[in-house]
Scaffold this motif. Structure first.
Motif, PDB file in Angstrom:
ATOM      1  N   THR A  86       4.246   3.300  -7.089  1.00 40.56           N
ATOM      2  CA  THR A  86       3.580   2.047  -6.720  1.00 40.56           C
ATOM      3  C   THR A  86       4.146   0.873  -7.511  1.00 40.56           C
ATOM      4  O   THR A  86       4.387  -0.207  -6.950  1.00 40.56           O
ATOM      5  CB  THR A  86       2.067   2.164  -6.953  1.00 40.56           C
ATOM      6  OG1 THR A  86       1.567   3.251  -6.184  1.00 40.56           O
ATOM      7  CG2 THR A  86       1.336   0.894  -6.565  1.00 40.56           C
ATOM      8  N   ASP A  87       4.370   1.081  -8.800  1.00 41.18           N
ATOM      9  CA  ASP A  87       4.941   0.012  -9.632  1.00 41.18           C
ATOM     10  C   ASP A  87       6.349  -0.354  -9.154  1.00 41.18           C
ATOM     11  O   ASP A  87       6.703  -1.536  -9.085  1.00 41.18           O
ATOM     12  CB  ASP A  87       4.985   0.436 -11.100  1.00 41.18           C
ATOM     13  CG  ASP A  87       3.588   0.553 -11.709  1.00 41.18           C
ATOM     14  OD1 ASP A  87       2.626   0.026 -11.100  1.00 41.18           O
ATOM     15  OD2 ASP A  87       3.460   1.176 -12.781  1.00 41.18           O
ATOM     16  N   ALA A  88       7.167   0.659  -8.841  1.00 41.87           N
ATOM     17  CA  ALA A  88       8.529   0.400  -8.365  1.00 41.87           C
ATOM     18  C   ALA A  88       8.503  -0.367  -7.043  1.00 41.87           C
ATOM     19  O   ALA A  88       9.270  -1.323  -6.849  1.00 41.87           O
ATOM     20  CB  ALA A  88       9.294   1.714  -8.200  1.00 41.87           C
ATOM     21  N   ARG A  92       9.945  -4.183  -6.392  1.00 44.37           N
ATOM     22  CA  ARG A  92      10.909  -4.452  -5.318  1.00 44.37           C
ATOM     23  C   ARG A  92      10.354  -5.508  -4.358  1.00 44.37           C
ATOM     24  O   ARG A  92      11.065  -6.424  -3.943  1.00 44.37           O
ATOM     25  CB  ARG A  92      11.237  -3.170  -4.562  1.00 44.37           C
ATOM     26  CG  ARG A  92      12.305  -3.382  -3.500  1.00 44.37           C
ATOM     27  CD  ARG A  92      12.681  -2.074  -2.815  1.00 44.37           C
ATOM     28  NE  ARG A  92      13.786  -2.229  -1.917  1.00 44.37           N
ATOM     29  CZ  ARG A  92      13.731  -2.776  -0.701  1.00 44.37           C
ATOM     30  NH1 ARG A  92      12.594  -3.263  -0.258  1.00 44.37           N
ATOM     31  NH2 ARG A  92      14.807  -2.867   0.050  1.00 44.37           N
ATOM     32  N   MET A  93       9.094  -5.371  -4.013  1.00 43.63           N
ATOM     33  CA  MET A  93       8.491  -6.346  -3.094  1.00 43.63           C
ATOM     34  C   MET A  93       8.446  -7.738  -3.723  1.00 43.63           C
ATOM     35  O   MET A  93       8.648  -8.738  -3.027  1.00 43.63           O
ATOM     36  CB  MET A  93       7.076  -5.905  -2.692  1.00 43.63           C
ATOM     37  CG  MET A  93       7.058  -4.707  -1.765  1.00 43.63           C
ATOM     38  SD  MET A  93       8.094  -4.870  -0.300  1.00 43.63           S
ATOM     39  CE  MET A  93       7.369  -6.277   0.481  1.00 43.63           C
ATOM     40  N   THR A 100      13.173 -14.114  -0.431  1.00 46.26           N
ATOM     41  CA  THR A 100      12.825 -14.685   0.870  1.00 46.26           C
ATOM     42  C   THR A 100      12.333 -16.125   0.711  1.00 46.26           C
ATOM     43  O   THR A 100      12.726 -17.010   1.487  1.00 46.26           O
ATOM     44  CB  THR A 100      11.739 -13.828   1.547  1.00 46.26           C
ATOM     45  OG1 THR A 100      12.218 -12.498   1.675  1.00 46.26           O
ATOM     46  CG2 THR A 100      11.376 -14.368   2.906  1.00 46.26           C
ATOM     47  N   THR A 101      11.496 -16.342  -0.282  1.00 46.89           N
ATOM     48  CA  THR A 101      10.982 -17.701  -0.523  1.00 46.89           C
ATOM     49  C   THR A 101      12.125 -18.654  -0.848  1.00 46.89           C
ATOM     50  O   THR A 101      12.189 -19.776  -0.312  1.00 46.89           O
ATOM     51  CB  THR A 101       9.963 -17.687  -1.673  1.00 46.89           C
ATOM     52  OG1 THR A 101       8.898 -16.797  -1.318  1.00 46.89           O
ATOM     53  CG2 THR A 101       9.399 -19.069  -1.940  1.00 46.89           C
TER      54      THR A 101
END
Length: 156
Positions: A86-88, A92-93, A100-101
């Protein structure tokens, strides 16, 4: 009157007790020995069964405690692995969102710069917009954005 009832009950029980005692005295000794042996065997059997149940329950409880401890350890390991994953994914997200921003901001700035019309000096009529060159620059901008998006989609 009540005491007369008690006296009658006492006489009745005394007669019954005397009859019962006479019957028990008439039973041969070997029958008493068999009854005593049967009672002893029954007591030993009941004690052994209870001890066996206690030992069996202790074994089952010990096995269940070991199985529970193993399940808890597996659960902790799974939880740790899930949290690491979950942390990885979160990191990444966050990187993807930031990229993207930044890309969207840069594209918006490029589009804003491409369609910006210089301000006319005070009192002069507004400058004519060359729509053909404006359209060509926006088309080139859209082509570059699409190429970058396709390249980003192709990455794993």
């Amino acid at each position: 009157m009540i005491s007369a009832g008690f006296e009658a009950l006492k006489l009745l029980l005394a007669g019954w007790a005397t009859a019962a005692l006479a019957f028990l005295k008439a039973v041969p000794w070997w029958i008493w020995a068999i009854l005593a042996a049967l009672i002893l065997l029954l007591a030993v059997y009941l004690h052994g069964e209870k001890a066996g149940e206690t030992k069996g329950a202790a074994k089952i409880e010990k096995r269940d405690i070991a199985a529970h401890a193993m399940t808890v350890a597996e659960s902790k390991a799974d939880t740790t692995a899930a949290q690491t994953t979950t942390d990885a994914i979160g990191k990444r997200m966050a990187r993807v969102d930031a990229a993207t921003t930044d890309l969207v901001r840069s594209k918006l700035k490029e589009m804003s710069d491409a369609i910006a019309v210089p301000a006319a000096p005070a009192g002069d009529p507004p400058a004519r917009v060359d729509t053909r060159s404006l359209s060509a620059s926006i088309d080139a901008l859209v082509e570059r954005a699409n190429g970058q998006a396709d390249a980003a989609d192709a990455q794993p």
